[in-house]
Scaffold this active site. Structure first.
Site, short mmCIF file in Angstrom:
data_model
loop_
_atom_site.label_atom_id
_atom_site.label_comp_id
_atom_site.label_asym_id
_atom_site.label_seq_id
_atom_site.Cartn_x
_atom_site.Cartn_y
_atom_site.Cartn_z
N ARG A 91 0.83 -1.20 0.00
CA ARG A 91 0.00 0.00 0.00
C ARG A 91 0.87 1.26 0.00
O ARG A 91 0.45 2.32 -0.46
CB ARG A 91 -0.95 0.01 1.21
CG ARG A 91 -1.82 1.26 1.29
CD ARG A 91 -3.02 1.05 2.22
NE ARG A 91 -2.62 0.64 3.53
CZ ARG A 91 -2.27 1.46 4.52
NH1 ARG A 91 -2.22 2.77 4.31
NH2 ARG A 91 -1.96 1.00 5.70
N TYR A 144 -14.46 16.02 -16.29
CA TYR A 144 -14.84 14.62 -16.21
C TYR A 144 -15.90 14.47 -15.11
O TYR A 144 -15.81 15.09 -14.05
CB TYR A 144 -13.61 13.77 -15.91
CG TYR A 144 -13.90 12.30 -15.71
CD1 TYR A 144 -14.44 11.53 -16.73
CD2 TYR A 144 -13.65 11.69 -14.48
CE1 TYR A 144 -14.72 10.19 -16.54
CE2 TYR A 144 -13.91 10.35 -14.29
CZ TYR A 144 -14.46 9.60 -15.32
OH TYR A 144 -14.74 8.29 -15.13
N ASP A 211 -5.61 18.46 -15.18
CA ASP A 211 -5.87 17.12 -15.72
C ASP A 211 -5.44 17.12 -17.17
O ASP A 211 -6.03 17.80 -18.01
CB ASP A 211 -7.35 16.78 -15.58
CG ASP A 211 -7.68 15.36 -16.04
OD1 ASP A 211 -6.92 14.79 -16.85
OD2 ASP A 211 -8.71 14.82 -15.62
N LYS A 236 -5.65 5.34 -19.64
CA LYS A 236 -5.91 5.74 -21.02
C LYS A 236 -4.64 5.65 -21.87
O LYS A 236 -4.04 4.59 -21.98
CB LYS A 236 -6.49 7.15 -21.02
CG LYS A 236 -7.62 7.38 -20.00
CD LYS A 236 -8.81 6.47 -20.21
CE LYS A 236 -10.05 6.92 -19.44
NZ LYS A 236 -9.95 6.92 -17.98
#
Length: 415
Positions: A91, A144, A211, A236
């Protein structure tokens, strides 16, 4: 002995010896049954593997482990207290994450990168690590859909003052009283741009978070234009194969350390195998992006010439209202575009009749995808009514551009 007694009797009665038992004989010839030695759990858990001659792997292996044995020295405490240690607890980080992060930081020209489990994990870590109750955030009305929910609903519930303003005039709505500016360029799905240099100039004190998922660092480098942090969905173009969900934050070391502390608490881990796949995809990133750029431009031009297309939204076309800004801010225009047809019914007809382009959300993979944003992307968050129902979004893949154009053309021509 009855048949039933024989069936349920122990192995010594049936003349069958169980797997964990063995027969032994005494000096009278009588047979007895002993328990056989059981396999040692300790040895199963700590197998001895002989070291064999061999070289070093060319590709970093997947470190498929959740934890790491630490040295029995003060060095263990140093590892445990480090930011993003690659050999402590997954983690916190992993060798696979560290490799991908080094590649991602280099692409953006950043001091450091933080790899997380999704693009929204990156957006959330970047914003939540830099706002407190009373902070003032200015962002765009176009983002988004999940980012809009974070800005419009989640942050205000924590006492953060968020103002959403038209994207094209973002620079006119910010000043020195703003703590954080959040921008996305080009924006999903209408391909509207934000003038990053102008925003930076208008709010020199604010933390500027951008972004850059659609443009990618191949086409736009926001840090060079004054951004402090860049967030991207590595799902992406960065990965490029539609088989990973991941996100990345890049920027100055102290800001990335702060984002890591937030992510350490919230726990949006990018696991080693996904990080390994991402690093694999990044090795072909420049080659793929050159193809996406060229094919995206060709498809945009073909759609613009089709009589049933009312408008094409692609910053590389001279007809785009921000084409001059795109030429200043972008070195290429990418493989994302949207186009508007005469009615919502016509849009759904096109969607139903493509055969090469697949009806799926997400973007940036090898395959061409087409989607209807009003019904499929903006279904959550109450923003569907802000998107033109006659608009379709296309992620142009790596197929031959002539084949992509032919598929979209026949779908448009279908009556």
């Amino acid at each position: 002995m009855s048949v039933i007694d024989h069936l349920v009797a122990g192995p010594e009665v049936r003349g069958v010896v169980a797997d964990d038992q063995r027969l032994t004989g005494d000096d009278t010839g009588a047979m007895a049954i002993e328990e056989a030695p059981r396999p040692s759990m300790t040895r199963l858990l700590h197998p001895h593997v002989e070291q064999r001659p061999g070289g070093v792997p060319v590709t970093t292996p997947v470190y498929q482990t959740s934890t790491y044995e630490l040295p029995r020295t003060p060095e263990a405490a140093h590892i445990a207290s480090a930011v993003a240690p690659s050999g402590y607890y997954t983690r916190y980080g992993s060798p696979n994450n560290a490799e991908a992060e080094a590649m991602l930081a280099g692409l953006d020209g950043a001091e450091r990168a933080l790899l997380l489990g999704s693009g929204m994990a990156a957006v959330s870590a970047a914003l939540l690590s830099n706002v407190r109750a009373g902070a003032r955030v200015v962002a765009q009305t176009n983002h988004y859909t999940a980012a809009l929910t974070l800005l419009r609903d989640v942050l205000p519930s924590f006492g953060v003052d968020v103002a959403l303003v038209p994207q094209e005039s973002l620079q006119d709505a910010v000043d020195d009283s703003v703590d954080v500016v959040y921008a996305e360029t080009p924006v999903n799905p209408a391909m509207v741009l934000t003038d990053l240099a102008a925003v930076r100039s208008a709010a020199p004190r604010a933390l500027l978070v951008v972004d850059n998922t659609f443009a990618t660092p191949y086409n736009t480098r926001p840090l060079d234009l004054g951004a402090d942090l860049v967030v991207q969905s590595a799902t992406k173009y960065l990965n490029g194969h539609s088989d990973v969900t991941a996100g990345v934050v890049t920027g100055r070391a102290e800001l990335i350390d702060r984002a890591w502390e937030t992510a350490r608490v919230l726990g949006p881990t990018c696991h080693p195998f996904e990080a390994w796949l991402l690093a694999r995809g990044l090795r072909t990133f420049p080659l793929r992006m050159a193809r996406h750029n060229a094919s995206g431009h060709a498809v945009a031009e073909a759609l613009a010439a089709h009589p049933r297309v009312a408008a094409v939204h692609y910053p590389g076309l001279p007809t785009h209202p921000q084409h001059d800004l795109a030429r200043r801010q972008m070195s290429g225009f990418g493989g994302m575009l949207a186009f508007t047809v005469e009615s919502p019914e016509a849009a759904l007809s096109v969607l139903q009749h493509t055969t090469l382009a697949r009806n799926a959300v997400s973007l940036g993979g090898t395959e061409t995808l087409i989607t209807h944003p009003a019904s499929l992307i903006f279904a959550h968050g109450g923003t569907a009514d802000t998107v033109d129902a006659a608009l379709l979004r296309v992620s142009v893949g790596l197929e031959e551009p002539e084949d992509i154009i032919a598929d979209l053309t026949q779908a448009l021509d279908h009556r």
